[in-house]
Structure formats: structure tokens, C-alpha cells
Design an enzyme around this catalytic site. Structure first.
Site, PDB file in Angstrom:
ATOM      1  N   GLY A   8       0.812  -1.219   0.000  1.00  0.00           N
ATOM      2  CA  GLY A   8       0.000   0.000   0.000  1.00  0.00           C
ATOM      3  C   GLY A   8       0.836   1.255   0.000  1.00  0.00           C
ATOM      4  O   GLY A   8       0.568   2.202   0.745  1.00  0.00           O
ATOM      5  N   SER A  10       1.337   3.501  -2.477  1.00  0.00           N
ATOM      6  CA  SER A  10       1.047   4.484  -3.523  1.00  0.00           C
ATOM      7  C   SER A  10       0.742   5.868  -2.972  1.00  0.00           C
ATOM      8  O   SER A  10       0.864   6.870  -3.682  1.00  0.00           O
ATOM      9  CB  SER A  10      -0.131   4.013  -4.384  1.00  0.00           C
ATOM     10  OG  SER A  10      -1.318   3.918  -3.606  1.00  0.00           O
ATOM     11  N   TYR A 140     -14.548  -2.078   9.952  1.00  0.00           N
ATOM     12  CA  TYR A 140     -13.138  -1.705   9.827  1.00  0.00           C
ATOM     13  C   TYR A 140     -12.367  -2.066  11.098  1.00  0.00           C
ATOM     14  O   TYR A 140     -11.291  -2.674  11.041  1.00  0.00           O
ATOM     15  CB  TYR A 140     -13.027  -0.213   9.553  1.00  0.00           C
ATOM     16  CG  TYR A 140     -11.614   0.310   9.560  1.00  0.00           C
ATOM     17  CD1 TYR A 140     -10.772   0.103   8.465  1.00  0.00           C
ATOM     18  CD2 TYR A 140     -11.111   1.011  10.656  1.00  0.00           C
ATOM     19  CE1 TYR A 140      -9.473   0.572   8.466  1.00  0.00           C
ATOM     20  CE2 TYR A 140      -9.812   1.489  10.661  1.00  0.00           C
ATOM     21  CZ  TYR A 140      -8.991   1.269   9.567  1.00  0.00           C
ATOM     22  OH  TYR A 140      -7.699   1.730   9.580  1.00  0.00           O
TER      23      TYR A 140
END
Length: 251
Positions: A8, A10, A140
Site C-alpha cells: 500500500g 502508492s 473496519y
């Protein structure tokens, strides 16, 4: 030269962590679902590799391309805000596929190499939502809490083969676009029956926070966790996360 693989990478916490390790002289494997070579600094020590942590073939190709690594940082994740009752089971499973099973799959993929070398560190990035309950974040939080339990147990068994396992728990980052990569708009997850409850919550989140977590906070905390040899498991990142961690007894 040591090598770190960061999922992750980016944007946000992952990108800043990649840049931070790069400035410290490390070889960085910056992974992301859609290759964006113009984001990290141009360097022969910054290697961008495509990775979908929900795809076994993608994971295998990434690990092969990375070569031997010293540290795995599991940062890739999907945010989701909404009422539990209104969240489809398919969306719940999608969150868990990335936030929970994706982390497990990455750890399993790199463990043979770390075990063969008899050294290494696994850092799992979770959330301060595991330190105190937050409304509208049940799925989450559950996906991240599962990783907290996994990491605590793994820390015991992996220590036996020379591998350290750590948790980094970031606080609220206003610039992280928490729900931007969710498959559903928040509005679809707020039934009318919950409107009176959710309205003041969203109004509060619409105000600039007085205390929050920055990407630099997280990058520096990941670096500290990687180099910690005290046996500490949890590392809150950001002043808001630290306050929650201390309120919970600094466990």
C-alpha cells in the site's frame, strides 16, 4: 544494504514510510495495486512492484520480484464508515479480504525466506480504532482487531526463529481519504433510522481536528518499531493515538 517491502505504498502512510526508509539508505520495495512509478523518488533503491494482497498469484510474483527482504510492512488497507446494519455481507468480506486475510497471506509468503535467514521483522499497521471504540467503524475495527490478535500470538512463535513482530497503530489522519477506496458511498450505509445519531458525528468529522496523525508520524514510528529490541509489541503513531494508548494503560 537492508531491504524493506511495504504494501500500500502508492499514497499516504505507505508512501511516506517508503520515502523515509529510502532516505535512511535502505532498498525499498514499494508495492501498490496500480503501478505509479512517478510517485516515489527515482532511485535504483526504490523499486515499484504491483501487488494485490487479495490475489495469491500477485503475492507470489511480488515476493519473487522483491528477492530477499529484511522487513515486511503490512500497510495496505481499506477504510469503511457506515452503520453496521446497513453494510452488506459482501462488503464486509471485501474489507476483511484486504485488511485481514491480505495481511495473513503476505506474512505467510515472506516467512520461509525470513526463517531461512534466521532474522527479520514483520510490522503490521492497524489503527487507533483498536485502542478505543469509534462509532460507524465496526467492520473496519473488527478487521484491524483481528490483526492485533494475530500479531500478539505471532510475536511469541516467530521469536523462536529469530523474527520480531510489531504493531503500529496510527491515529486519525485527515489526509488519508479513509473511505475513498471503499466499494460503497457512505450515504448508502446510513439508514434514515440512524440519521439523528450519525449527523453530529459527521459534523464533528467535518471540523479541522485539533490533534491528529501525520504520515511522517507513522513513518517514524514504523522505523522505530523495526529497530526496537525491547520486546515492545504495540507502537501508537501520532499524538491522538499515543493519548488513547496511554489511556488504555500503555498495554
Amino acid at each position: 544494504m537492508k531491504t524493506v517491502l511495504i504494501t500500500g505504498a502508492s499514497s499516504g502512510y505507505g508512501l511516506e514510510t517508503a520515502r523515509y526508509f529510502h532516505t535512511q539508505g535502505w532498498r525499498v520495495i514499494a508495492t501498490m495495486r496500480r503501478r505509479q512509478e512517478d510517485i516515489p523518488p527515482k532511485s535504483d533503491r526504490m523499486i515499484v512492484v504491483p501487488l494485490d494482497v487479495t490475489d495469491a498469484g500477485s503475492i507470489a510474483a511480488c515476493v519473487e520480484a522483491a528477492g530477499p527482504i529484511d522487513v515486511l510492512v503490512n500497510n495496505a488497507g481499506i477504510g469503511l464508515a457506515g452503520v453496521f446494519e446497513a453494510t452488506p455481507m459482501a462488503e464486509m468480506r471485501r474489507i476483511f479480504e484486504t485488511n485481514t486475510f491480505g495481511v495473513m497471506a503476505m506474512i505467510q509468503a515472506v516467512l520461509p525466506g525470513l526463517r531461512a535467514r534466521g532474522a527479520g521483522v514483520v510490522v503490521n499497521v492497524t489503527s487507533s480504532a483498536t485502542l478505543a471504540p469509534f462509532p460507524l467503524a465496526a467492520i473496519y475495527t473488527a478487521s484491524k482487531a483481528a490483526i492485533e490478535g494475530l500479531t500478539g500470538s505471532l510475536a511469541l512463535e516467530l521469536a523462536a526463529i529469530g523474527i520480531d513482530t510489531k504493531l503500529v497503530e496510527p491515529g486519525y489522519g485527515p489526509d488519508t481519504r479513509f473511505s475513498a477506496n471503499s466499494g460503497m458511498p457512505v450515504a448508502e450505509l446510513i439508514p434514515e433510522a440512524y440519521a439523528a445519531f450519525t449527523q453530529p458525528i459527521f459534523e464533528a468529522f467535518g471540523q479541522p481536528p485539533q490533534v491528529f496523525t501525520t504520515a511522517t508520524d507513522v513513518a517514524e514510528t514504523v522505523w522505530r518499531a523495526v529497530h526496537d529490541r525491547s520486546g515492545q509489541l504495540r507502537f501508537p503513531a501520532g499524538p491522538d493515538a499515543v493519548a488513547l494508548w496511554e489511556a488504555a494503560g500503555g498495554r
